[in-house]
Structure formats: structure tokens, C-alpha cells
Write an enzyme that holds these catalytic residues in place. Structure first.
Site, PDB file in Angstrom:
ATOM      1  N   SER A 212       0.824  -1.210   0.000  1.00  0.00           N
ATOM      2  CA  SER A 212       0.000   0.000   0.000  1.00  0.00           C
ATOM      3  C   SER A 212       0.855   1.257   0.000  1.00  0.00           C
ATOM      4  CB  SER A 212      -0.951  -0.003   1.196  1.00  0.00           C
ATOM      5  OG  SER A 212      -0.248  -0.243   2.368  1.00  0.00           O
TER       6      SER A 212
ATOM      7  N   HIS B  94      -3.252  -3.527  -5.813  1.00  0.00           N
ATOM      8  CA  HIS B  94      -3.556  -2.987  -4.481  1.00  0.00           C
ATOM      9  C   HIS B  94      -5.043  -3.135  -4.172  1.00  0.00           C
ATOM     10  CE1 HIS B  94      -3.639   0.688  -1.582  1.00  0.00           C
ATOM     11  NE2 HIS B  94      -3.431  -0.439  -0.930  1.00  0.00           N
TER      12      HIS B  94
ATOM     13  N   GLU C  23      -6.349  -1.061  -7.266  1.00  0.00           N
ATOM     14  CA  GLU C  23      -5.458  -0.164  -8.000  1.00  0.00           C
ATOM     15  C   GLU C  23      -4.386  -1.040  -8.662  1.00  0.00           C
ATOM     16  OE1 GLU C  23      -5.628   3.916  -5.267  1.00  0.00           O
ATOM     17  OE2 GLU C  23      -4.046   2.474  -4.874  1.00  0.00           O
TER      18      GLU C  23
ATOM     19  N   ASN D 172      -4.718   6.636  -1.349  1.00  0.00           N
ATOM     20  CA  ASN D 172      -4.023   7.093  -0.145  1.00  0.00           C
ATOM     21  C   ASN D 172      -3.411   8.479  -0.315  1.00  0.00           C
ATOM     22  OD1 ASN D 172      -4.710   5.065   1.568  1.00  0.00           O
ATOM     23  ND2 ASN D 172      -2.894   3.822   1.145  1.00  0.00           N
TER      24      ASN D 172
HETATM   25  P1  NAI Z   1      -1.022  -9.264   8.083  1.00  0.00           P
HETATM   26  O1  NAI Z   1      -0.017  -9.000   9.137  1.00  0.00           O
HETATM   27  O2  NAI Z   1      -2.445  -9.483   8.453  1.00  0.00           O
HETATM   28  O3  NAI Z   1      -0.552 -10.553   7.232  1.00  0.00           O
HETATM   29  C1  NAI Z   1       0.730 -10.717   6.729  1.00  0.00           C
HETATM   30  C2  NAI Z   1       0.995 -12.208   6.652  1.00  0.00           C
HETATM   31  O4  NAI Z   1       2.198 -12.409   5.928  1.00  0.00           O
HETATM   32  C3  NAI Z   1       1.185 -12.847   8.013  1.00  0.00           C
HETATM   33  O5  NAI Z   1       0.321 -13.965   8.130  1.00  0.00           O
HETATM   34  C4  NAI Z   1       2.668 -13.249   8.033  1.00  0.00           C
HETATM   35  O6  NAI Z   1       2.890 -14.429   8.745  1.00  0.00           O
HETATM   36  C5  NAI Z   1       2.943 -13.437   6.577  1.00  0.00           C
HETATM   37  N1  NAI Z   1       4.332 -13.279   6.179  1.00  0.00           N
HETATM   38  C6  NAI Z   1       5.222 -12.340   6.611  1.00  0.00           C
HETATM   39  N2  NAI Z   1       6.380 -12.485   5.955  1.00  0.00           N
HETATM   40  C7  NAI Z   1       6.226 -13.522   5.085  1.00  0.00           C
HETATM   41  C8  NAI Z   1       7.056 -14.122   4.102  1.00  0.00           C
HETATM   42  N3  NAI Z   1       8.293 -13.702   3.879  1.00  0.00           N
HETATM   43  N4  NAI Z   1       6.552 -15.147   3.377  1.00  0.00           N
HETATM   44  C9  NAI Z   1       5.298 -15.600   3.591  1.00  0.00           C
HETATM   45  N5  NAI Z   1       4.460 -15.060   4.508  1.00  0.00           N
HETATM   46  C10 NAI Z   1       4.919 -14.026   5.228  1.00  0.00           C
HETATM   47  O7  NAI Z   1      -0.875  -8.070   7.028  1.00  0.00           O
HETATM   48  P2  NAI Z   1      -1.956  -7.515   6.012  1.00  0.00           P
HETATM   49  O8  NAI Z   1      -2.743  -6.456   6.654  1.00  0.00           O
HETATM   50  O9  NAI Z   1      -2.664  -8.661   5.369  1.00  0.00           O
HETATM   51  O10 NAI Z   1      -1.014  -6.772   4.937  1.00  0.00           O
HETATM   52  C11 NAI Z   1      -0.280  -7.476   3.993  1.00  0.00           C
HETATM   53  C12 NAI Z   1       0.193  -6.530   2.905  1.00  0.00           C
HETATM   54  O11 NAI Z   1      -0.942  -5.881   2.322  1.00  0.00           O
HETATM   55  C13 NAI Z   1       1.109  -5.404   3.368  1.00  0.00           C
HETATM   56  O12 NAI Z   1       2.033  -5.129   2.345  1.00  0.00           O
HETATM   57  C14 NAI Z   1       0.159  -4.252   3.561  1.00  0.00           C
HETATM   58  O13 NAI Z   1       0.778  -2.995   3.461  1.00  0.00           O
HETATM   59  C15 NAI Z   1      -0.795  -4.465   2.401  1.00  0.00           C
HETATM   60  N6  NAI Z   1      -2.118  -3.873   2.543  1.00  0.00           N
HETATM   61  C16 NAI Z   1      -2.770  -3.911   3.746  1.00  0.00           C
HETATM   62  C17 NAI Z   1      -4.027  -3.342   3.862  1.00  0.00           C
HETATM   63  C18 NAI Z   1      -4.763  -3.377   5.160  1.00  0.00           C
HETATM   64  O14 NAI Z   1      -5.723  -2.612   5.327  1.00  0.00           O
HETATM   65  N7  NAI Z   1      -4.391  -4.249   6.095  1.00  0.00           N
HETATM   66  C19 NAI Z   1      -4.685  -2.677   2.724  1.00  0.00           C
HETATM   67  C20 NAI Z   1      -3.939  -2.760   1.488  1.00  0.00           C
HETATM   68  C21 NAI Z   1      -2.689  -3.316   1.432  1.00  0.00           C
END
Ligand code: NAI
Length: 518
Positions: free
Chosen positions: A124, A145, A157, A195
Site C-alpha cells: 500500500s 492494491h 489499484e 491514499n
Molecule cells: P497481516 O499482518 O495481516 O498478514 C501478513 C501475513 O504475511 C502474516 O500472516 C505473516 O505471517 C505473513 N508473512 C510475513 N512475511 C512472510 C514471508 N516472507 N513469506 C510468507 N508469509 C509471510 O498483514 P496484512 O494487513 O494482510 O497486509 C499485507 C500486505 O498488504 C502489506 O504489504 C500491507 O501494506 C498491504 N495492505 C494492507 C491493507 C490493510 O488494510 N491491512 C490494505 C492494502 C494493502
């Protein structure tokens, strides 16, 4: 236009947290074979259980048949070892928001997948160009995105970095559309579309609060009930969390090398310092929990209905804004008289309404006090923009410091007679809805002017990504380029800050007489 990846293709989703599991749910129900991977033990199994529970709920609600839910569930696969995804047509990464982690992950993936496989990141805030920079074939990496919660938010996006091939971006665009999403193309720039363009929604609210225009509950009510936004800025920041919202603002501000357009708010920083993070900490601008009662917005008490109101059009203000207001006042039984310029006005300025001596104008970015002074007409009251003045339940007013009580109360009585709840804001320039909408349109126009996205894309993005009731550029078309440019110029003059500089594209539209959406 490239076609979507075929149904039945393998989509690998790396990271099964909030975003990854939402993406997996959507892709599997659209007919794609989803292979889900996470480094955290048990994370994928839990995500698949949760997705199946969601399919169960959708079946109960009649949104999916039992057979569809079973078929979608059968398309979800748990990946134990990354080598299992070599046949993927698309890999979507949704792991932790860290450039090094994402670069290392994509380097591993590139060595595993086939030449035609598309690599997508759900970042993001990180440059898609930077994530792709270490790849052997950076042209195959694109931003995809999604918005949270993925199954409910339609926007995707599709972000092209400097190296991303057009074919890859088009394929991902078509694939997102095949998943039932509303994709838009954007160039990799800080904040992408949503954003970035949404920043003024929070920032102008915070500035209005810092300048004591009104309290959060009152400003929220004005933005909702006059502006038509689903949530006001304060309740929305409380929902997002001030730590997250503040850090997004800071990251966009830093990424634009300190452009004052994006300057974070000291007030919000103090909220973070205090640990008043919003709903999640039990306290933000509002209190949460069992005993917490949401404060009522300030609403003016009932005033007598004035009989003498004459209505005229203001020069320079589009009929699309003043017309519905005029009709509403007419249907409240007020008669229309000819336009009456104020006798002492410097520029022959005519108010929209004369109400027993008070001149009532739509805000143009100056304060009521300044306008009263310029026109040598002390009894001056301003009204704020509404999404649709014909149906808005509330309207905000600002009164000049020189305005008499009798004139002000007559104006309140007039709007009340037309069915509005009336809120008085302190006499801040641009008021609440007009100032926010003008700044949203300004930022949207700059995004278009800088080639980040098209005018259609920015309006779709703001409606589908953050539920705005109207796209900011469609709003500029309605309010009129002249009025938007005047509001911004007056804000720039009042504050003397580069923050309110007018987008060159708005000026160009004003000069060539065109609109954004024809
Ligand atoms: P989250 O913390 O809920 O999930 C991330 C997951 O990735 C975790 O289960 C973790 O164990 C896993 N993980 C971490 N490193 C890893 C690796 N090297 N290989 C495999 N798995 C791995 O995070 P979330 O909120 O789902 O965000 C994920 C991505 O999406 C980030 O880049 C975030 O910026 C982006 N994003 C998040 C939004 C939100 O509102 N939460 C909205 C749009 C984008």
C-alpha cells in the site's frame, strides 16, 4: 487490452493475513485455483477455515449456492513449500510491508515460477518500481492494491512501476475485473491514488478542529449530513486508528519531500502520543465501550420563520449548487425576487438570498467577516456546500463577526423552514464541506495532471476505495471550476501556505471552459 487470465489458472497468494486471505477468498470464488502460503505455522490452515466459514455465511444469505461454495472451497490449497507454486500464472504477495522482505521474496519467486508468470504486490505504500528493481525481469512485476476488507471493497489499484510492461498491467486489470472487482490503472507514485487523494479529507478536518471551527461530533455531522460522506473524518480516523492514519500521512508527506499539501497534523500526533488511537484503544476523538455515549452535534435551536426572503443567483456560482437550494427554499413557500446587488459591494456582488436584511452567500473560501467587510454589509451569513441541497438534512452556516443577532437568527429560521438542521461553524475560511471538497478535487486534479491516473480512474477509485458519495472531479464539475479555483485561491491568500496552491489542471479547465467528465 489483454484478456484476463483464464479461469482455472493457478493463483498463488503469499501471506495469509487479513489481505492475503481476502484475496484468496475472492480468487477462488471467481473460479481460480488458489495456492496459499505463509511462513507462520498454522496460518494458512486457519485462513482456509475462515474463508470456508465466509462461504458458509454467503450460502446462508443466498449469495452463493451450496455447490458454488463447495467448488470454491475445493479450489483452495495449502502450500507447504514454495516449490509447489512453479505452475502459477499469477503470484500475489501480501506479506509484511517491508521493502527488503518483499524484494527477497520476489527474488526467490522469480527463480521458481515460469517465464510467463506475473508477479503482483499488494503493497500500500512501497514503490512498485523499487520492489521490482532487483528482479531479472522487472517488467513482469505490477502492483495489485486491494482494499480491506477485500471481499467487500470493489477497488483494485493496478500499479505500474517504471519497468512494468503494459501487457502485464492490462492482464492484471482484466483479471481483477473477472474477479468482480473495479480495477483502475495508476502509476507508482507515493500513496498511489486513494491514499494520496484522500489525505485532505482527514487533513482539512484536523485543521478545522485545530482552528476551533466546531467540535468533532459537529464537524462529522456536517460532513455526513450535508456533504453526503458515509462517515465524517473524525469517526473515520477513529475507526482506521490514529497510529495508522498518522503514519500514512507522514509517509506520503516524506515521500513527496515535505510538500506542505500533505503536512501531518500536530493535533493528530498528540492523539498518537496520548495513546488515543481510536476504537481499538477505547478512546480517540470519541470514547468507546459500554458507558460511552456519542456526543450530539451542535444544532441551532428553532427560530421563527422569516417571511421576507428574496432569492437571486450569485454571479460566478454554478446553478447546479445554488439551483437546488433555491428550489428548496421556494418549496418552503419563499418567493423569488430579481437579483439585488448589495448597494455598497465593491464588485457589484449579489448574494444568493436576502433574508430580512441579511445577505446569504455560498462560501467562496473567504470568511463571512471578510466578505461583510468587502461588501460593507455587516449582516452577512455564509452557507456551506451540500452534496445535494435539495435533500441534505443539515446545512452549516458561518456568520460575520459584524452580523446582528436578528439578521443571523432570521437566516437560521429560513433554512429551518426549508427543513434543514442548522449548524453554526466558527467563521473559518472555506467552511467544512466546500473546503474539503475543493482540496480533494485539487489533489485529484494534480494526480491526473501528473499522469498518475485518468480523471475517470480517480473518481472511480475514491468512490469504490473509500466510499465517497461522488468522485472529487465530478464534484468539481458540479460546483464549477470557477468556484473551486476561487475557493482554493482564497484559502491560499488567507493562509499564505503553498498547501492551497491551485492545481494547474483546474486552472486550465477554467480557462478552456471544459469539465472533467464532459
Ligand atoms: P497481516 O499482518 O495481516 O498478514 C501478513 C501475513 O504475511 C502474516 O500472516 C505473516 O505471517 C505473513 N508473512 C510475513 N512475511 C512472510 C514471508 N516472507 N513469506 C510468507 N508469509 C509471510 O498483514 P496484512 O494487513 O494482510 O497486509 C499485507 C500486505 O498488504 C502489506 O504489504 C500491507 O501494506 C498491504 N495492505 C494492507 C491493507 C490493510 O488494510 N491491512 C490494505 C492494502 C494493502
Amino acid at each position: 487490452m489483454a484478456p484476463a487470465l483464464e479461469k482455472g489458472s493457478i493463483v498463488a497468494v503469499i501471506g495469509s493475513g487479513a489481505m492475503g486471505s481476502g484475496i484468496a477468498q475472492v480468487a477462488a470464488s471467481a473460479g481460480y485455483e488458489v495456492h496459499l502460503f505463509d511462513t507462520r505455522p498454522g496460518a494458512v490452515a486457519k485462513a482456509i477455515d475462515d474463508i470456508n466459514a465466509m462461504y458458509g455465511k454467503l450460502t446462508e444469505k443466498g449469495r452463493m449456492s451450496g455447490a458454488e461454495a463447495a467448488a470454491a472451497a475445493a479450489r483452495l490449497h495449502c502450500v507447504v513449500d514454495l516449490h509447489e507454486i512453479t505452475k502459477a500464472a499469477l503470484v500475489i504477495e501480501a506479506v509484511v510491508e517491508n521493502l527488503d522482505v518483499k524484494q527477497m521474496l520476489f527474488a526467490d519467486l522469480e527463480s521458481l515460477v515460469g517465464d510467463d508468470c506475473i508477479l503482483a504486490t499488494n503493497t500500500s505504500s512501497i514503490s512498485v518500481t523499487a520492489i521490482a528493481a532487483k528482479l531479472r525481469r522487472p517488467e513482469r512485476l505490477v502492483g495489485m492494491h486491494f482494499f480491506n476488507p477485500v471481499p467487500l471493497m470493489a477497488l483494485v489499484e493496478v500499479i505500474s512501476g517504471l519497468a512494468t510492461s503494459g501487457h502485464v498491467a492490462d492482464t492484471v486489470f482484466a483479471t481483477a475485473a473477472a474477479w468482480g472487482k473495479n480495477p483502475v490503472h495508476a502509476k507508482s507514485t507515493p500513496g498511489f491514488i486513494v491514499n494520496r487523494v484522500a489525505r485532505p479529507f482527514y487533513a482539512e478536518g484536523l485543521r478545522l478542529l485545530s482552528e476551533q471551527a466546531a467540535d468533532p461530533a459537529t464537524l462529522d455531522a456536517v460532513m455526513r449530513e450535508a456533504g453526503g460522506f458515509r462517515m465524517g473524518p473524525f469517526e473515520l480516523m477513529d475507526l482506521i486508528g490514529h497510529d495508522i492514519n498518522f503514519s500514512v500521512t507522514q509517509s506520503v508527506f516524506n515521500a513527496y519531500f515535505g510538500d506542505p499539501r500533505f503536512m501531518p497534523s500536530v493535533h493528530q500526533q498528540e492523539m498518537v502520543n496520548a495513546g488515543f488511537l481510536g476504537r481499538k484503544s477505547g478512546r480517540g476523538f470519541y470514547r468507546y465501550g459500554d458507558a460511552a455515549a456519542k456526543p450530539a452535534p451542535h444544532t441551532e435551536p428553532a427560530q421563527a420563520r422569516p417571511e421576507s426572503v428574496s432569492i437571486s443567483m450569485e454571479p460566478g456560482v454554478t446553478k447546479a449548487v445554488t439551483g437546488p437550494m433555491e428550489l428548496r427554499l421556494k418549496s418552503a413557500g419563499y418567493t423569488v425576487a430579481h437579483r439585488k446587488p448589495l448597494p455598497n459591494a465593491e464588485h457589484n456582488e449579489a448574494p444568493a438570498f436576502h433574508c430580512t436584511g441579511a445577505a446569504v452567500f455560498l462560501t467562496d473560501g473567504r470568511t463571512a467577516t471578510e466578505r461583510a467587510n468587502a461588501n460593507k454589509h455587516p449582516d452577512t451569513v455564509l452557507y456551506d456546500l451540500a452534496l445535494d441541497a435539495a435533500s441534505a438534512p443539515r446545512i452549516a452556516l458561518a456568520r460575520a463577526d459584524q452580523c446582528s443577532d436578528s439578521a443571523y437568527f432570521a437566516v437560521v429560521g429560513m433554512f429551518q423552514a426549508a427543513g434543514f438542521a442548522v449548524t453554526l461553524l466558527d467563521d473559518v475560511p472555506g467552511m467544512a464541506v466546500m473546503r474539503t471538497v475543493a482540496m480533494l478535487a485539487n489533489e485529484a486534479a494534480d494526480a491526473v495532471n501528473q499522469g498518475v491516473c485518468s480523471a475517470a480512474a480517480v473518481d472511480i477509485a475514491m468512490q469504490k476505495g473509500v466510499n465517497y458519495p461522488r468522485g472529487p472531479l465530478a464534484w468539481a464539475d458540479t460546483v464549477g471550476m470557477a468556484q473551486v479555483v476561487t475557493v482554493l485561491s482564497n484559502l491560499a491568500a488567507t493562509y499564505g501556505e503553498d498547501r492551497y496552491r491551485v492545481s494547474p489542471l483546474l486552472r486550465r479547465k477554467l480557462a478552456n471552459g471544459t469539465t472533467f467528465h464532459g
